[in-house]
Design a protein around this motif. Structure first.
Motif, PDB file in Angstrom:
ATOM      1  N   ARG A  35       0.845  -1.200   0.000  1.00  0.00           N
ATOM      2  CA  ARG A  35       0.000   0.000   0.000  1.00  0.00           C
ATOM      3  C   ARG A  35       0.875   1.244   0.000  1.00  0.00           C
ATOM      4  N   THR A  36       0.618   2.142  -0.952  1.00  0.00           N
ATOM      5  CA  THR A  36       1.397   3.375  -1.050  1.00  0.00           C
ATOM      6  C   THR A  36       0.614   4.538  -0.449  1.00  0.00           C
ATOM      7  N   ALA A  37       1.276   5.694  -0.363  1.00  0.00           N
ATOM      8  CA  ALA A  37       0.662   6.850   0.288  1.00  0.00           C
ATOM      9  C   ALA A  37      -0.542   7.376  -0.475  1.00  0.00           C
ATOM     10  N   ASP A  38      -0.601   7.135  -1.797  1.00  0.00           N
ATOM     11  CA  ASP A  38      -1.723   7.654  -2.584  1.00  0.00           C
ATOM     12  C   ASP A  38      -2.947   6.742  -2.545  1.00  0.00           C
ATOM     13  N   GLY A  39      -2.879   5.664  -1.749  1.00  0.00           N
ATOM     14  CA  GLY A  39      -4.022   4.767  -1.625  1.00  0.00           C
ATOM     15  C   GLY A  39      -4.013   3.591  -2.576  1.00  0.00           C
ATOM     16  N   HIS A  40      -3.180   3.642  -3.604  1.00  0.00           N
ATOM     17  CA  HIS A  40      -3.054   2.521  -4.520  1.00  0.00           C
ATOM     18  C   HIS A  40      -2.117   1.465  -3.913  1.00  0.00           C
ATOM     19  N   ALA A  41      -2.077   0.332  -4.574  1.00  0.00           N
ATOM     20  CA  ALA A  41      -1.183  -0.729  -4.121  1.00  0.00           C
ATOM     21  C   ALA A  41      -0.334  -1.208  -5.294  1.00  0.00           C
ATOM     22  N   VAL A  42       0.846  -1.677  -4.962  1.00  0.00           N
ATOM     23  CA  VAL A  42       1.745  -2.276  -5.940  1.00  0.00           C
ATOM     24  C   VAL A  42       1.755  -3.779  -5.689  1.00  0.00           C
ATOM     25  N   ALA A  43       1.521  -4.562  -6.747  1.00  0.00           N
ATOM     26  CA  ALA A  43       1.599  -6.021  -6.618  1.00  0.00           C
ATOM     27  C   ALA A  43       3.075  -6.411  -6.614  1.00  0.00           C
ATOM     28  N   VAL A  44       3.592  -6.746  -5.443  1.00  0.00           N
ATOM     29  CA  VAL A  44       5.009  -7.083  -5.300  1.00  0.00           C
ATOM     30  C   VAL A  44       5.147  -8.599  -5.131  1.00  0.00           C
ATOM     31  N   GLY A  85       5.682  -2.155   8.986  1.00  0.00           N
ATOM     32  CA  GLY A  85       6.043  -0.750   8.901  1.00  0.00           C
ATOM     33  C   GLY A  85       6.329  -0.324   7.476  1.00  0.00           C
ATOM     34  N   GLN A  86       6.737   0.916   7.326  1.00  0.00           N
ATOM     35  CA  GLN A  86       7.010   1.441   5.980  1.00  0.00           C
ATOM     36  C   GLN A  86       8.324   0.889   5.442  1.00  0.00           C
ATOM     37  N   VAL A  87       8.265   0.424   4.202  1.00  0.00           N
ATOM     38  CA  VAL A  87       9.446  -0.145   3.555  1.00  0.00           C
ATOM     39  C   VAL A  87       9.554   0.443   2.145  1.00  0.00           C
ATOM     40  N   THR A  88      10.757   0.402   1.612  1.00  0.00           N
ATOM     41  CA  THR A  88      10.995   0.784   0.219  1.00  0.00           C
ATOM     42  C   THR A  88      11.476  -0.455  -0.527  1.00  0.00           C
ATOM     43  N   VAL A  89      10.700  -0.858  -1.526  1.00  0.00           N
ATOM     44  CA  VAL A  89      11.012  -2.065  -2.296  1.00  0.00           C
ATOM     45  C   VAL A  89      11.679  -1.675  -3.602  1.00  0.00           C
ATOM     46  N   THR A  90      12.758  -2.370  -3.928  1.00  0.00           N
ATOM     47  CA  THR A  90      13.438  -2.186  -5.213  1.00  0.00           C
ATOM     48  C   THR A  90      13.301  -3.478  -6.006  1.00  0.00           C
ATOM     49  N   GLY A  91      12.856  -3.347  -7.243  1.00  0.00           N
ATOM     50  CA  GLY A  91      12.669  -4.535  -8.070  1.00  0.00           C
ATOM     51  C   GLY A  91      12.502  -4.169  -9.525  1.00  0.00           C
TER      52      GLY A  91
END
Length: 268
Positions: free
Chosen positions: A109-118, A138-144
């Motif tokens: 879940r991102t700050a804009d309310g959308h989600a990224v399928a990781v 908690g908040q994480v930053t994913v790189t891929g």
């Protein structure tokens, strides 16, 4: 019977056929070389881009409207947000290194309310009822690497009939039915897989890997020129056979010799 092959007329036909076949084969080989050059250039460009292009925010790479393109498949992206383990999904029948297993997909879940399928990783074997891989809190930053949405033609994709907690194909159209929020186009294969999982390699979209239409035109022209060469040989064989049959019939008296043919009425 085949002495006619040494007459001046037939020598000219032989030379024309040999020249035509040689030209067709040369042009076909040249077109094939052009196709191979474009393929190699595309591969080099992809490797260079992957090695030199720094990671960029997902929204920036997707652009407006947000969509995965052939030139962005495999791009390294970053996404910041919070994982939603309550809606984690297992994607069965996915092959990595020749072995079949399943993806572990966790929405971010991102700050804009959308989600990224990781897709946090891949595990061999059949999917269990629920994957036990710990989900970061908690908040994480994913790189891929950005991946294109899957479709019904994707290898291993399942249209339906899966148990709860499993997903047949990764696409916004299927995720909207199981997630209570909107998702970005495509999905992200995380570079750092947790213990027990294997990082998923870049998956090229079905039906092409970003090669231009011109490259496949070169391949089509290659086939055409080789077919033309075969057609010339076929026609040469047909002419020889027809001439040989005519010579055979003349030898049996079934056809008059060329100098004995009766002139057509009204001709001198």
């Amino acid at each position: 019977m085949y002495r006619f092959l040494l007459t001046p007329r037939w020598i000219g036909i032989h030379l024309f056929a040999v020249t035509a076949v040689a030209v067709c084969l040369w042009l076909g080989t040249w077109q094939l070389g052009r196709f191979e050059e474009r393929v190699e250039t595309h591969r080099d460009t992809g490797r260079t881009a992957a090695a030199t292009t720094p990671a960029a925010p997902l929204a920036q790479v997707l652009g407006t409207p947000a969509a995965v393109r052939t030139d962005t498949v495999g791009r390294t992206v970053t996404a910041t947000g919070t994982y939603d383990p309550a809606h984690q999904l297992l994607v069965p029948q996915r092959t990595v290194d020749g072995r079949q297993g399943y993806y572990v997909l966790t929405p971010l879940r991102t700050a804009d309310g959308h989600a990224v399928a990781v897709v946090r990783g891949w595990h061999a074997g059949d999917p269990p009822t629920a994957d036990k891989s710990p989900v970061p809190t908690g908040q994480v930053t994913v790189t891929g690497r950005l991946q294109a949405p899957e479709s019904s033609s994707t290898g291993g994709a399942v249209a339906g009939g899966l148990p709860a907690g499993q997903l047949g194909m990764i696409s916004p159209a299927t995720l909207v039915n199981v997630l209570p929020y909107e998702v970005y186009d495509g999905w992200v294969a995380a570079d750092d897989a947790p213990a027990g999982l294997t990082a998923v390699p870049t998956v090229q979209p079905e039906g092409g890997n970003g090669l231009t239409l011109r490259a496949f035109q070169n391949l089509g022209y290659t086939l055409e020129w080789f077919v033309f060469a075969g057609f010339v040989v076929f026609m040469w064989f047909r002419l020889v056979r027809r001439e040989a049959e005519a010579a055979h019939d003349r030898a049996l008296g079934l056809l008059p010799a060329p100098e004995e043919r009766t002139p057509a009425p009204g001709t001198a």
